[in-house]
Design a protein around this motif. Sequence first.
Motif, PDB file in Angstrom:
ATOM      1  N   SER B  54     -21.533  17.857  52.410  1.00  0.00           N
ATOM      2  CA  SER B  54     -22.622  18.750  52.826  1.00  0.00           C
ATOM      3  C   SER B  54     -22.077  19.982  53.554  1.00  0.00           C
ATOM      4  O   SER B  54     -22.612  21.080  53.400  1.00  0.00           O
ATOM      5  CB  SER B  54     -23.655  18.016  53.678  1.00  0.00           C
ATOM      6  N   ALA B  55     -20.997  19.810  54.335  1.00  0.00           N
ATOM      7  CA  ALA B  55     -20.409  20.966  55.025  1.00  0.00           C
ATOM      8  C   ALA B  55     -19.907  21.991  54.003  1.00  0.00           C
ATOM      9  O   ALA B  55     -20.076  23.203  54.190  1.00  0.00           O
ATOM     10  CB  ALA B  55     -19.272  20.529  55.948  1.00  0.00           C
ATOM     11  N   ILE B  56     -19.309  21.505  52.898  1.00  0.00           N
ATOM     12  CA  ILE B  56     -18.826  22.408  51.835  1.00  0.00           C
ATOM     13  C   ILE B  56     -20.013  23.112  51.166  1.00  0.00           C
ATOM     14  O   ILE B  56     -19.993  24.335  50.964  1.00  0.00           O
ATOM     15  CB  ILE B  56     -17.986  21.630  50.799  1.00  0.00           C
ATOM     16  N   VAL B  57     -21.085  22.344  50.869  1.00  0.00           N
ATOM     17  CA  VAL B  57     -22.285  22.928  50.246  1.00  0.00           C
ATOM     18  C   VAL B  57     -22.901  23.984  51.173  1.00  0.00           C
ATOM     19  O   VAL B  57     -23.223  25.097  50.747  1.00  0.00           O
ATOM     20  CB  VAL B  57     -23.324  21.835  49.911  1.00  0.00           C
ATOM     21  N   TRP B  58     -23.036  23.664  52.478  1.00  0.00           N
ATOM     22  CA  TRP B  58     -23.598  24.614  53.434  1.00  0.00           C
ATOM     23  C   TRP B  58     -22.702  25.843  53.608  1.00  0.00           C
ATOM     24  O   TRP B  58     -23.192  26.946  53.877  1.00  0.00           O
ATOM     25  CB  TRP B  58     -23.851  23.955  54.790  1.00  0.00           C
ATOM     26  N   LEU B  59     -21.373  25.650  53.461  1.00  0.00           N
ATOM     27  CA  LEU B  59     -20.459  26.797  53.545  1.00  0.00           C
ATOM     28  C   LEU B  59     -20.701  27.763  52.391  1.00  0.00           C
ATOM     29  O   LEU B  59     -20.747  28.979  52.585  1.00  0.00           O
ATOM     30  CB  LEU B  59     -18.996  26.324  53.543  1.00  0.00           C
ATOM     31  N   VAL B  60     -20.861  27.210  51.168  1.00  0.00           N
ATOM     32  CA  VAL B  60     -21.148  28.055  49.999  1.00  0.00           C
ATOM     33  C   VAL B  60     -22.457  28.816  50.238  1.00  0.00           C
ATOM     34  O   VAL B  60     -22.537  30.033  50.044  1.00  0.00           O
ATOM     35  CB  VAL B  60     -21.253  27.209  48.704  1.00  0.00           C
ATOM     36  N   TYR B  61     -23.474  28.062  50.714  1.00  0.00           N
ATOM     37  CA  TYR B  61     -24.783  28.661  51.016  1.00  0.00           C
ATOM     38  C   TYR B  61     -24.651  29.771  52.064  1.00  0.00           C
ATOM     39  O   TYR B  61     -25.190  30.864  51.906  1.00  0.00           O
ATOM     40  CB  TYR B  61     -25.722  27.563  51.507  1.00  0.00           C
ATOM     41  N   ALA B  62     -23.907  29.475  53.130  1.00  0.00           N
ATOM     42  CA  ALA B  62     -23.764  30.422  54.240  1.00  0.00           C
ATOM     43  C   ALA B  62     -23.037  31.690  53.812  1.00  0.00           C
ATOM     44  O   ALA B  62     -23.395  32.799  54.228  1.00  0.00           O
ATOM     45  CB  ALA B  62     -23.040  29.758  55.407  1.00  0.00           C
ATOM     46  N   PHE B  63     -22.019  31.538  52.941  1.00  0.00           N
ATOM     47  CA  PHE B  63     -21.330  32.719  52.427  1.00  0.00           C
ATOM     48  C   PHE B  63     -22.270  33.527  51.537  1.00  0.00           C
ATOM     49  O   PHE B  63     -22.276  34.756  51.581  1.00  0.00           O
ATOM     50  CB  PHE B  63     -20.057  32.330  51.661  1.00  0.00           C
ATOM     51  N   ALA B  64     -23.093  32.811  50.738  1.00  0.00           N
ATOM     52  CA  ALA B  64     -24.021  33.492  49.823  1.00  0.00           C
ATOM     53  C   ALA B  64     -25.069  34.296  50.587  1.00  0.00           C
ATOM     54  O   ALA B  64     -25.443  35.394  50.163  1.00  0.00           O
ATOM     55  CB  ALA B  64     -24.688  32.480  48.899  1.00  0.00           C
ATOM     56  N   ILE B  65     -25.564  33.742  51.713  1.00  0.00           N
ATOM     57  CA  ILE B  65     -26.571  34.483  52.485  1.00  0.00           C
ATOM     58  C   ILE B  65     -25.919  35.273  53.623  1.00  0.00           C
ATOM     59  O   ILE B  65     -26.583  35.913  54.414  1.00  0.00           O
ATOM     60  CB  ILE B  65     -27.682  33.560  53.068  1.00  0.00           C
ATOM     61  N   ASN B  66     -24.576  35.186  53.690  1.00  0.00           N
ATOM     62  CA  ASN B  66     -23.803  35.973  54.651  1.00  0.00           C
ATOM     63  C   ASN B  66     -24.194  35.662  56.104  1.00  0.00           C
ATOM     64  O   ASN B  66     -24.443  36.572  56.900  1.00  0.00           O
ATOM     65  CB  ASN B  66     -24.000  37.460  54.346  1.00  0.00           C
ATOM     66  N   SER B  67     -24.258  34.371  56.419  1.00  0.00           N
ATOM     67  CA  SER B  67     -24.639  33.961  57.774  1.00  0.00           C
ATOM     68  C   SER B  67     -23.440  33.489  58.592  1.00  0.00           C
ATOM     69  O   SER B  67     -22.945  32.373  58.402  1.00  0.00           O
ATOM     70  CB  SER B  67     -25.681  32.833  57.690  1.00  0.00           C
ATOM     71  N   GLY B  68     -22.988  34.367  59.469  1.00  0.00           N
ATOM     72  CA  GLY B  68     -21.835  34.077  60.314  1.00  0.00           C
ATOM     73  C   GLY B  68     -21.926  32.764  61.094  1.00  0.00           C
ATOM     74  O   GLY B  68     -20.999  31.955  61.033  1.00  0.00           O
ATOM     75  N   PRO B  69     -23.045  32.521  61.822  1.00  0.00           N
ATOM     76  CA  PRO B  69     -23.135  31.294  62.628  1.00  0.00           C
ATOM     77  C   PRO B  69     -23.054  30.021  61.772  1.00  0.00           C
ATOM     78  O   PRO B  69     -22.424  29.042  62.172  1.00  0.00           O
ATOM     79  CB  PRO B  69     -24.525  31.403  63.280  1.00  0.00           C
TER      80      PRO B  69
END
Lengths: 93, 93
Positions: B54-69
């Motif tokens: 899930s951390a890897i999936v959320w990382l992909v998501y976070a990079f896609a929406i460009n969310s630093g936190p």
Amino acid sequence: MHTLLLIPPDFVEYIGYFGSFLTAITFVPQVYKSWQTKSVGDLSSWMVAIVITSAIVWLVYAFAINSGPVILANSIVLILTLVLLYLKFRFKK
Amino acid sequence: MHTLLLIPPDFVEYIGYFGSFLTAITFVPQVYKSWQTKSVGDLSSWMVAIVITSAIVWLVYAFAINSGPVILANSIVLILTLVLLYLKFRFKK
């Protein structure tokens, strides 16, 4: 919106759903194992306490931004970690 | 944007930062405890595996929406759960 990864917005949403699903089921195997083995000594109470607190914080956030998947995922996490907290006290040595 | 809770947008953002902070530190006490006690039998390998995924999936998501936190929080979760996976194998009985 500037993005670091070139992924279509619809697909990004599905990635978010998948992340929410994985987050939701995270503590299912741990609750099952703790329940079956009746042994919880190696589990950190602090970890459980932080997850409960963060699930509540994410729930407030999810209601504020009106995000159904995040509300659902964190509700499940909150319930499972409350069960885990109960097991941690119940099977305390 | 329609919201279920009447919280000012700036404050909602801070709630998100606080949630990210709590998520980031979730596995700090567990890694510390497992490291100190060298005992990991009560930890579910499935839980650790799901958190890593899930951390890897959320990382992909976070990079896609460009969310630093979210990038920062999930990077820390990923590193700590990889350490936990290592300890789980290292101290296996």
